[in-house]
Design a protein around this motif. Structure first.
Motif: not given
Lengths: 410, 84
Positions: A24-32, A356-362
């Motif tokens: 899902d989105t959360a798991a993908t974002w975490r790993e990225v 944009l939401e979290e103000h951080r760029v992976p």
């Protein structure tokens, strides 16, 4: 072109994805954000010159996957359904309550049901025409991902597939924005989906030296690295729910970000090679920013196409330094996720929404030494805190297709 | 396992309906076997029972029992013990 004629911004109210990094989105974002490279040796590609891929490993467990008939579909559509189920849940929209005639579906995909096509050829050769599956066409035709999204979620408005190779997902977003602006729908489910890790696909990309020849999976996809030597093929799907901002506000939806503008161009130069001066890509980037009602200086974050091929990254970096000379923060998700071809544009747009939401760029996974020829501010190692409100996501494809979307914090 | 039971199991998988919902008098229509699933069912019948089903011989208003009898009439003689 007159910016006053540009489409109005649309609200992004739901995200869903399934990628090599998670279900899902959360798991993908975490790993990225962790900079995890998902490339691995793929046993299904063992006899080929390149045997690395980024496969979806997570089981597809959203409720829609238990619906009748889903088992007969190609992985490309199964990925899409799973992601769409999550995106609708995230948006708070329920197909039971919506006006079906006002819901559009736009899918971007490069190849459609590749696994089904491969299997069909095998059955035809081995067992003859009477053994061919009745599900071959519904599983393989390139329109069918949109068709099944419409069917399973009761979306009776326009239902289109856009296929512009690796720009497909971004073009699907642009087309959906136009459909909303033209009042052809009130809700658009925008999908990018690809399940093209087949021996013929990998052999073909290997023949034209597009794939990384690296043996260490962690270093194979290394966008903008001085030692980059090709991309790693990936799969997955991502769905974004789009609505007009006033409709989203009226129903009390959370607006996660705005899609401000989009532009598509074609190099008209070569079958597979990008224009050496990035001509079409530059026009797409400039037009997209203009249509968003912004100027170049407003853009502070770029989710690059960044495939890790020598030519793409050199030309894209050059383009960024020319059009955006103020050195915006750049990342490429392909270091972590590989290149999901037609799905990449929506996956990367969704990751940009999260940035944009979290103000951080992976960070850009895989990349160790930034190519000195690529004079960009590439995020490496860990996420970069970044307060900017405007970002672009680039997608360029074989066939000279260029597609750029401009996203903004709400 | 009887021909009926083998066929019912096949219909259950193709049509995604519970096995215990299938009776001898259920028609394929009632079991929501659509036009694509009907072709899939015939493919599986041909493969499993080693028979050839002519176009039009099995239709959506046929009952499971009727199709089972059709299959048994066409079974090669040396396959009958398996089907009893």
């Amino acid at each position: 072109m007159n910016a006053r004629n540009a489409p109005q911004p649309v609200a992004i109210t739901g995200l869903g994805m399934i990628t090599p990094a998670g279900a899902d989105t959360a798991a993908t974002w975490r790993e990225v954000c962790r900079g995890t490279a998902t490339a691995a040796v793929d046993p299904a590609l063992a006899d080929l010159p390149v045997s690395l891929s980024c496969r979806v490993r997570a089981p597809l467990e959203r409720p829609v996957m238990r619906r009748k008939g889903v088992k007969n579909l190609d992985p490309v559509t199964r990925f899409a359904l799973n992601a769409a189920d999550e995106a609708l849940d995230d948006s708070g929209l329920d197909p039971i309550g919506w006006q079906p005639d006002r819901v559009a579906v736009v899918t971007g995909t490069g190849a459609g049901g590749s696994h089904t096509v491969t299997r069909g050829h095998e059955v035809l050769a081995a067992e003859g025409p009477r053994a061919v599956s009745p599900y071959h066409l519904p599983a393989s035709l390139i329109n069918m991902t949109s068709a099944f999204l419409s069917l399973y979620f009761t979306a009776r408005g326009p239902s289109f597939t856009v296929s512009t190779a690796c720009a497909s997902g971004a073009d699907a977003l642009g087309l959906a924005q136009d459909l909303l602006a033209a009042d052809r729908c009130d809700i658009a489910l925008v999908c990018g989906a690809e399940a093209g890790i087949t021996p013929i696909s990998v052999a073909s990309f290997a023949q034209i030296k597009a794939l990384s020849a690296e043996s260490d999976p962690r270093l194979a996809s290394r966008p903008f690295d001085r030692d980059r030597n090709g991309f790693v093929i990936a799969e997955g799907a991502c769905v974004l729910v789009l609505e007009r901002p006033r409709d989203a506000a009226a129903r009390g939806a959370r607006i996660r970000a705005l899609l401000l503008g989009h532009a598509s161009t074609n190099d008209a130069h070569h079958a597979t090679a990008p224009h050496p001066d990035g001509l079409g890509a530059e026009t797409a980037l400039r037009q997209a920013i203009h249509r968003a009602g912004l100027t170049a200086a407003d853009i502070t974050h770029v989710n690059a196409h960044g495939t890790s091929t020598p030519a793409n990254d050199r030309i894209e970096a050059c383009l960024l330094t020319q059009v955006l000379p103020h050195h915006p923060v750049v990342t490429s998700s392909k270091g972590a996720l590989g290149h999901a071809l037609g799905a990449a544009g929506t996956i990367e747009a969704a990751l940009t929404v999260l940035a944009l939401e979290e103000h951080r760029v992976p960070p850009t996974a895989g990349t160790r030494d930034l190519d000195p020829e690529c004079g960009i501010d590439l995020v490496l190692g860990t996420p970069r805190a970044h307060p900017g409100n405007y970002a672009v996501s680039n997608s360029f494809g074989f066939g000279g297709h260029n597609s750029v979307v401009v996203l903004a914090a709400p | 396992m009887t021909t009926f039971h083998r066929l019912a199991d096949m219909v259950s998988r193709v049509a995604e309906v519970p096995l215990d919902s299938i009776t001898p008098t259920s028609s394929l229509d009632e079991l929501e076997v659509d036009s694509l699933a009907l072709v899939e069912l015939i493919l599986r019948v041909e493969k499993t029972f080693g028979i050839s089903v002519r176009d039009g011989d099995v239709q959506s208003n046929d009952t499971i029992d009727g199709i089972a009898r059709y299959i048994e009439e066409r079974l090669p003689t040396d396959a009958i013990p398996d089907a009893v």
